[in-house]
Design an enzyme around this catalytic site. Structure first.
Site, PDB file in Angstrom:
ATOM      1  N   HIS A 227       0.807  -1.215   0.000  1.00  0.00           N
ATOM      2  CA  HIS A 227       0.000   0.000   0.000  1.00  0.00           C
ATOM      3  C   HIS A 227       0.846   1.273   0.000  1.00  0.00           C
ATOM      4  O   HIS A 227       0.314   2.373  -0.121  1.00  0.00           O
ATOM      5  CB  HIS A 227      -0.973   0.010   1.190  1.00  0.00           C
ATOM      6  N   ASP A 255      -0.759  -7.331   0.526  1.00  0.00           N
ATOM      7  CA  ASP A 255      -0.127  -6.077   0.920  1.00  0.00           C
ATOM      8  C   ASP A 255       1.379  -6.276   0.958  1.00  0.00           C
ATOM      9  O   ASP A 255       2.002  -6.305   2.014  1.00  0.00           O
ATOM     10  CB  ASP A 255      -0.646  -5.590   2.267  1.00  0.00           C
ATOM     11  N   GLY A 335       3.771   5.403   9.466  1.00  0.00           N
ATOM     12  CA  GLY A 335       5.155   5.381   9.020  1.00  0.00           C
ATOM     13  C   GLY A 335       5.838   4.056   9.265  1.00  0.00           C
ATOM     14  O   GLY A 335       6.899   3.776   8.705  1.00  0.00           O
ATOM     15  N   SER A 337       4.559   1.205   8.362  1.00  0.00           N
ATOM     16  CA  SER A 337       4.173   0.288   7.292  1.00  0.00           C
ATOM     17  C   SER A 337       5.388  -0.233   6.530  1.00  0.00           C
ATOM     18  O   SER A 337       6.302   0.518   6.190  1.00  0.00           O
ATOM     19  CB  SER A 337       3.242   0.987   6.304  1.00  0.00           C
ATOM     20  N   SER A 352       1.718  -4.349   7.846  1.00  0.00           N
ATOM     21  CA  SER A 352       0.656  -3.887   6.958  1.00  0.00           C
ATOM     22  C   SER A 352      -0.162  -2.786   7.614  1.00  0.00           C
ATOM     23  O   SER A 352      -0.160  -1.645   7.173  1.00  0.00           O
ATOM     24  CB  SER A 352      -0.255  -5.052   6.567  1.00  0.00           C
TER      25      SER A 352
END
Length: 383
Positions: A227, A255, A335, A337, A352
């Site tokens: 993403h 993802d 942040g 992720s 994720s």
């Protein structure tokens, strides 16, 4: 990784020492899981994070890591022994042992002989997976946060938002779920969301005005969350210089993403400690069982630990459902992720999304690393 700051120089120096190459019945008891005394001790930083987030002493954390490693090694053999009677497994922290659920008494004896505890249940893992697959095919309302197969309750756990539990669309989804198999309802106070963030300082990578975190080094680049950007997106490093390009990306549905890096950057088999704990070596990607301890590193909240709560969960983000996710009790924030999930020195997956934060707590999901490696034909850089 680009040679710039003292922290990165330290990482490069570390490589010189480790090399650049590869790194509801009662439970029945059986013999304890054992591990060689020659197993290297975990780093002080990892033990400190487990102490802070799991309430363990250093010796308790070392014992748990040793037991979890033995359980992970036993899980594959136990699954094969159970065959079609296999109904899932998990690590039980109170005993330090692997528990395997089975639907047949003969298979139960075979699994116990291998050294695992057992639980006799009604529904096999294959039957529960079929029930979950039927749910995956249904459109889910926003009031449903996700669903997964839970071996401990021998059912499909459907998580709904507390404020939406009585909403007609949520009730209709739950009824459809009940028609397809055994269901257990759980509540969440917040909906899951991804952990990308706007551009701020720190040690991240950037795509446009989005900040995310590096997951794990692979030969030729690194893996991260899908993403964060689509294939073809340019990536800037922590210092703003050109770092690479998204070679592949999938979200929603999955993802995960793969970033190929440019010259001037190189890969290393470590996860950075951000100057607060020692860098962590990555030695492989053996999958940890449900119940095992797990830690996460990200560019916003750095190191935090928790446990594996569920596997193969479907998470219903506002952008669409993502399948085959692993749920943890580890916190995260914007942040983080794409960041690294580790169990001991074994890579587990990339961050994720989730709910909550690292002040009040929450839950976070990751996309398993081995699926990402297989999808893009990548090789994990190990010590």
């Amino acid at each position: 990784m680009k040679r710039t700051t003292p922290l990165r120089a330290a990482v490069a120096a570390l490589l010189l020492t480790v090399g650049l190459g590869a790194a509801h019945a009662g439970v029945a008891s059986a013999a304890p899981l054992a591990e060689s005394a020659a197993t290297p001790s975990a780093s002080a930083g990892l033990l400190d994070a487990m102490r802070r987030d799991l309430g363990l002493t250093a010796s308790q954390a070392e014992e748990r890591l040793s037991a979890e490693k033995a359980a992970a090694a036993l899980e594959k053999t136990a699954r094969q022994a159970a065959g079609g009677a296999y109904a899932g497994s998990w690590f039980e922290p109170s005993t330090g042992r692997l528990v395997v659920a089975v639907t047949g008494h003969a298979e139960e004896s075979e699994v116990r002989a291998l050294g695992a505890d057992t639980r006799f249940v009604r529904h096999s893992a294959a039957a529960l997976d079929r029930s979950k697959a039927r749910l995956d095919a249904l459109p889910a309302p926003a009031g449903v946060a996700g669903w997964y197969v839970d071996p401990q309750t021998n059912s499909i756990v459907v998580t709904v938002l507390r404020a939406e539990r009585e909403a007609p669309a949520v009730r209709a989804f739950v009824e459809q779920a009940r028609a397809g198999g055994p269901i257990t309802l759980a509540e969440a106070v917040q909906a899951p969301r991804t952990y990308a963030a706007g551009t701020v300082g720190g040690d991240p990578y950037y795509t446009g005005n989005v900040r995310c975190s590096i997951g794990f080094s692979v030969y030729g680049g690194f893996v991260t969350a899908g993403h964060c950007a689509q294939a073809g997106a340019a990536v800037r490093g922590w210092d703003g210089s050109a770092m690479g390009t998204f070679q592949g990306s999938s979200f929603p549905g999955n993802d995960y993403a793969y970033v190929g890096i440019h010259s001037g950057w190189w890969t290393v088999p470590v996860v950075l400690g951000w100057g607060t704990i020692p860098d962590q070596l990555v030695r492989g990607s053996a999958e940890a069982p449900v119940g095992a301890s797990i830690c996460r590193s990200g560019s916003t909240t750095h190191w935090h630990c928790g446990t594996v709560l569920a596997k193969n969960e479907t998470v219903n983000y506002s952008q669409g459902a993502v399948y085959q996710m692993t749920k943890t009790s580890v916190c995260a924030e914007g942040g983080d992720s794409g960041g690294s999930f580790l169990s001991g020195d074994q890579a587990q997956g990339v961050t994720s999304g989730g709910w909550g934060n690292c002040s009040s707590g929450g839950q976070t999901w990751f996309q398993p690393i081995n699926e990402i490696l297989g999808r893009y034909g990548l090789t994990l850089h190990t010590a």
